[in-house]
Design a protein around this motif. Structure first.
Motif, PDB file in Angstrom:
ATOM      1  N   MET A  68       0.614  -1.547  -0.064  1.00  0.00           N
ATOM      2  CA  MET A  68      -0.270  -0.123  -0.126  1.00  0.00           C
ATOM      3  C   MET A  68       0.653   1.188   0.174  1.00  0.00           C
ATOM      4  SD  MET A  68      -2.943   1.361  -0.075  1.00  0.00           S
ATOM      5  CE  MET A  68      -4.427   0.042   0.392  1.00  0.00           C
ATOM      6  N   ARG A  69       1.798   1.608   0.659  1.00  0.00           N
ATOM      7  CA  ARG A  69       3.377   2.228   0.786  1.00  0.00           C
ATOM      8  C   ARG A  69       3.039   3.153  -0.784  1.00  0.00           C
ATOM      9  NH1 ARG A  69       6.099   0.294   6.584  1.00  0.00           N
ATOM     10  NH2 ARG A  69       4.507   1.212   7.949  1.00  0.00           N
ATOM     11  N   ASN A  78      -6.195   7.768  -9.168  1.00  0.00           N
ATOM     12  CA  ASN A  78      -7.207   6.883  -7.936  1.00  0.00           C
ATOM     13  C   ASN A  78      -7.774   5.887  -8.489  1.00  0.00           C
ATOM     14  OD1 ASN A  78      -6.585   8.526  -5.545  1.00  0.00           O
ATOM     15  ND2 ASN A  78      -7.038  10.496  -6.825  1.00  0.00           N
ATOM     16  N   ILE A  79      -7.854   5.630  -9.414  1.00  0.00           N
ATOM     17  CA  ILE A  79      -8.931   4.651 -10.309  1.00  0.00           C
ATOM     18  C   ILE A  79      -7.893   3.513  -9.901  1.00  0.00           C
ATOM     19  CG2 ILE A  79      -9.977   3.289 -11.921  1.00  0.00           C
ATOM     20  CD1 ILE A  79     -12.017   4.840 -10.502  1.00  0.00           C
ATOM     21  N   SER A  80      -6.427   3.957 -10.827  1.00  0.00           N
ATOM     22  CA  SER A  80      -4.826   3.071 -10.982  1.00  0.00           C
ATOM     23  C   SER A  80      -4.925   3.000  -9.358  1.00  0.00           C
ATOM     24  CB  SER A  80      -4.312   3.872 -11.909  1.00  0.00           C
ATOM     25  OG  SER A  80      -4.712   4.113 -12.752  1.00  0.00           O
ATOM     26  N   LYS A  81      -4.490   3.065  -9.073  1.00  0.00           N
ATOM     27  CA  LYS A  81      -4.648   3.138  -7.085  1.00  0.00           C
ATOM     28  C   LYS A  81      -5.301   1.822  -7.099  1.00  0.00           C
ATOM     29  CE  LYS A  81      -2.120   7.468  -6.026  1.00  0.00           C
ATOM     30  NZ  LYS A  81      -2.220   8.554  -5.161  1.00  0.00           N
ATOM     31  N   LEU A  82      -6.263   2.094  -7.307  1.00  0.00           N
ATOM     32  CA  LEU A  82      -7.628   1.051  -6.338  1.00  0.00           C
ATOM     33  C   LEU A  82      -6.861  -0.224  -7.375  1.00  0.00           C
ATOM     34  CD1 LEU A  82     -10.506   3.367  -5.877  1.00  0.00           C
ATOM     35  CD2 LEU A  82      -9.331   2.504  -3.950  1.00  0.00           C
ATOM     36  N   LYS A  83      -7.331  -0.624  -8.808  1.00  0.00           N
ATOM     37  CA  LYS A  83      -6.991  -1.645  -9.242  1.00  0.00           C
ATOM     38  C   LYS A  83      -5.299  -2.201  -9.031  1.00  0.00           C
ATOM     39  CE  LYS A  83      -9.589   0.017 -13.019  1.00  0.00           C
ATOM     40  NZ  LYS A  83      -9.576   0.296 -15.173  1.00  0.00           N
ATOM     41  N   LYS A  84      -4.404  -1.248  -8.174  1.00  0.00           N
ATOM     42  CA  LYS A  84      -3.338  -1.796  -8.170  1.00  0.00           C
ATOM     43  C   LYS A  84      -3.298  -2.345  -6.449  1.00  0.00           C
ATOM     44  CE  LYS A  84      -0.247  -0.797 -11.037  1.00  0.00           C
ATOM     45  NZ  LYS A  84       0.588  -2.103 -11.040  1.00  0.00           N
ATOM     46  N   VAL A  85      -4.476  -2.061  -5.885  1.00  0.00           N
ATOM     47  CA  VAL A  85      -4.559  -2.486  -4.067  1.00  0.00           C
ATOM     48  C   VAL A  85      -5.173  -4.130  -4.591  1.00  0.00           C
ATOM     49  CG1 VAL A  85      -6.132  -2.268  -2.515  1.00  0.00           C
ATOM     50  CG2 VAL A  85      -5.322  -0.094  -3.172  1.00  0.00           C
ATOM     51  N   ALA A 126      -6.543   3.730   6.681  1.00  0.00           N
ATOM     52  CA  ALA A 126      -6.644   4.920   6.917  1.00  0.00           C
ATOM     53  C   ALA A 126      -6.206   5.583   4.910  1.00  0.00           C
ATOM     54  CB  ALA A 126      -5.670   5.652   7.167  1.00  0.00           C
ATOM     55  N   ASN A 127      -5.026   4.503   4.322  1.00  0.00           N
ATOM     56  CA  ASN A 127      -4.443   4.525   2.637  1.00  0.00           C
ATOM     57  C   ASN A 127      -5.277   4.252   2.144  1.00  0.00           C
ATOM     58  OD1 ASN A 127      -2.327   6.236   4.418  1.00  0.00           O
ATOM     59  ND2 ASN A 127      -0.902   3.672   3.963  1.00  0.00           N
ATOM     60  N   PHE A 128      -6.129   3.837   2.092  1.00  0.00           N
ATOM     61  CA  PHE A 128      -7.433   3.315   1.405  1.00  0.00           C
ATOM     62  C   PHE A 128      -8.215   4.054   1.133  1.00  0.00           C
ATOM     63  CE2 PHE A 128      -8.613  -1.792   0.117  1.00  0.00           C
ATOM     64  CZ  PHE A 128      -9.881  -0.880  -1.111  1.00  0.00           C
ATOM     65  N   LEU A 129      -8.810   4.636   2.898  1.00  0.00           N
ATOM     66  CA  LEU A 129      -9.619   5.905   2.585  1.00  0.00           C
ATOM     67  C   LEU A 129      -9.417   6.498   1.945  1.00  0.00           C
ATOM     68  CD1 LEU A 129     -12.357   5.813   3.568  1.00  0.00           C
ATOM     69  CD2 LEU A 129     -11.471   6.240   5.708  1.00  0.00           C
ATOM     70  N   ASN A 130      -7.507   7.367   2.305  1.00  0.00           N
ATOM     71  CA  ASN A 130      -7.557   8.474   1.712  1.00  0.00           C
ATOM     72  C   ASN A 130      -7.487   8.043  -0.154  1.00  0.00           C
ATOM     73  OD1 ASN A 130      -6.874   9.627   3.675  1.00  0.00           O
ATOM     74  ND2 ASN A 130      -4.948   8.797   4.331  1.00  0.00           N
ATOM     75  N   THR A 143     -20.250  10.003  -6.144  1.00  0.00           N
ATOM     76  CA  THR A 143     -19.674  10.332  -4.820  1.00  0.00           C
ATOM     77  C   THR A 143     -20.841   9.740  -4.411  1.00  0.00           C
ATOM     78  OG1 THR A 143     -19.636  13.267  -5.700  1.00  0.00           O
ATOM     79  CG2 THR A 143     -21.482  12.595  -4.012  1.00  0.00           C
ATOM     80  N   SER A 144     -20.098   9.129  -2.909  1.00  0.00           N
ATOM     81  CA  SER A 144     -20.626   8.113  -2.536  1.00  0.00           C
ATOM     82  C   SER A 144     -20.543   7.651  -0.768  1.00  0.00           C
ATOM     83  CB  SER A 144     -20.919   7.057  -3.543  1.00  0.00           C
ATOM     84  OG  SER A 144     -21.586   5.333  -2.263  1.00  0.00           O
ATOM     85  N   ASN A 145     -20.279   7.489  -0.259  1.00  0.00           N
ATOM     86  CA  ASN A 145     -19.725   6.847   1.433  1.00  0.00           C
ATOM     87  C   ASN A 145     -18.324   6.977   0.818  1.00  0.00           C
ATOM     88  OD1 ASN A 145     -18.974   6.030   3.546  1.00  0.00           O
ATOM     89  ND2 ASN A 145     -20.788   6.412   4.466  1.00  0.00           N
ATOM     90  N   PRO A 146     -17.207   7.102   1.222  1.00  0.00           N
ATOM     91  CA  PRO A 146     -16.082   6.368   1.139  1.00  0.00           C
ATOM     92  C   PRO A 146     -16.112   5.475   1.737  1.00  0.00           C
ATOM     93  CG  PRO A 146     -15.734   8.467   1.659  1.00  0.00           C
ATOM     94  CD  PRO A 146     -17.208   8.043   1.614  1.00  0.00           C
ATOM     95  N   GLU A 147     -16.198   4.982   3.542  1.00  0.00           N
ATOM     96  CA  GLU A 147     -16.662   4.010   3.938  1.00  0.00           C
ATOM     97  C   GLU A 147     -16.556   2.524   3.475  1.00  0.00           C
ATOM     98  OE1 GLU A 147     -17.056   5.634   8.066  1.00  0.00           O
ATOM     99  OE2 GLU A 147     -15.244   6.483   8.257  1.00  0.00           O
ATOM    100  N   ILE A 148     -17.724   2.900   2.970  1.00  0.00           N
ATOM    101  CA  ILE A 148     -18.837   1.644   2.533  1.00  0.00           C
ATOM    102  C   ILE A 148     -18.108   1.480   1.310  1.00  0.00           C
ATOM    103  CG2 ILE A 148     -20.983   1.441   1.344  1.00  0.00           C
ATOM    104  CD1 ILE A 148     -22.281   3.234   3.024  1.00  0.00           C
TER     105      ILE A 148
END
Length: 189
Positions: A68-69, A78-85, A126-130, A143-148
């Motif tokens: 994650m770091r 951010n979409i690319s980062k989520l794909k990397k996650v 926290a990094n995932f949420l960021n 736009t939606s609840n980031p925690e969900i």
């Protein structure tokens, strides 16, 4: 590639037993039997069942945190980062389904390393949420609840260890791509 030591074999076998029975139900006698040795001989290689749990869980948690770091410091969208996650979860889980099972199911049994584990997990989340919040603010993510969003993604990713072993001809790259399509395209703006 380094040759596995007897201790490595014990750790691998313990992770498998913890997945099958749960940490609390596994005895040192069970582990010794699975290893084809006497219980007393295990103590030449390890100090306790707790040491095994710590080694298994902390190694996996550190792999996720370090991955994650690397992801958050990239210049990618951010979409690319989520794909990397997603890729990170598939890769770690594919290589260590038993360790992931312990991470998910037995982390609360950690004793002296519980605080350290929780620190790693909290940093990861926290990094995932960021990433998600930054994606929403930059209009990359709906736009939606980031925690969900995070909870929904993590629920799927954390349960991969149950599904992956049932697939004989698994291609990690294809799985990561398919999961990204399902988990991320739905939130993509």
């Amino acid at each position: 590639m380094k040759k596995a030591t007897r201790k490595d074999e014990i750790i691998k076998t313990a992770a498998q037993l913890f997945k099958e029975k749960g940490y609390s139900a596994v005895t040192m006698r069970d582990l010794a039997s699975a290893m084809g040795m006497k219980a007393a001989s295990l103590y030449n290689h390890i100090s306790s069942k707790q040491e095994l749990l710590k080694v298994i869980i902390i190694a996996v948690a550190e792999d996720f945190t370090n991955g994650m770091r690397s992801i958050i410091t990239s210049e990618a969208s951010n979409i690319s980062k989520l794909k990397k996650v997603v890729e990170l979860h598939v890769q770690i889980t594919s290589n260590n389904t038993n360790g992931i099972a312990s991470l998910n199911n037995d982390w609360m049994h950690l004793e002296d390393q519980l605080d350290y584990y929780l620190k790693l997990r909290n940093e990861y989340e926290a990094n995932f949420l960021n990433i998600i919040e930054d994606g929403i603010s930059k209009k990359e993510i709906k736009t939606s609840n980031p925690e969900i969003i995070m909870f929904s993604m993590l629920s799927t990713l954390r349960s991969l260890y149950l599904w992956i072993p049932k697939k004989e001809a698994l291609n990690s790259k294809d799985l990561a791509k398919s999961l990204s399509e399902v988990l991320i395209d739905g939130i993509n703006n």
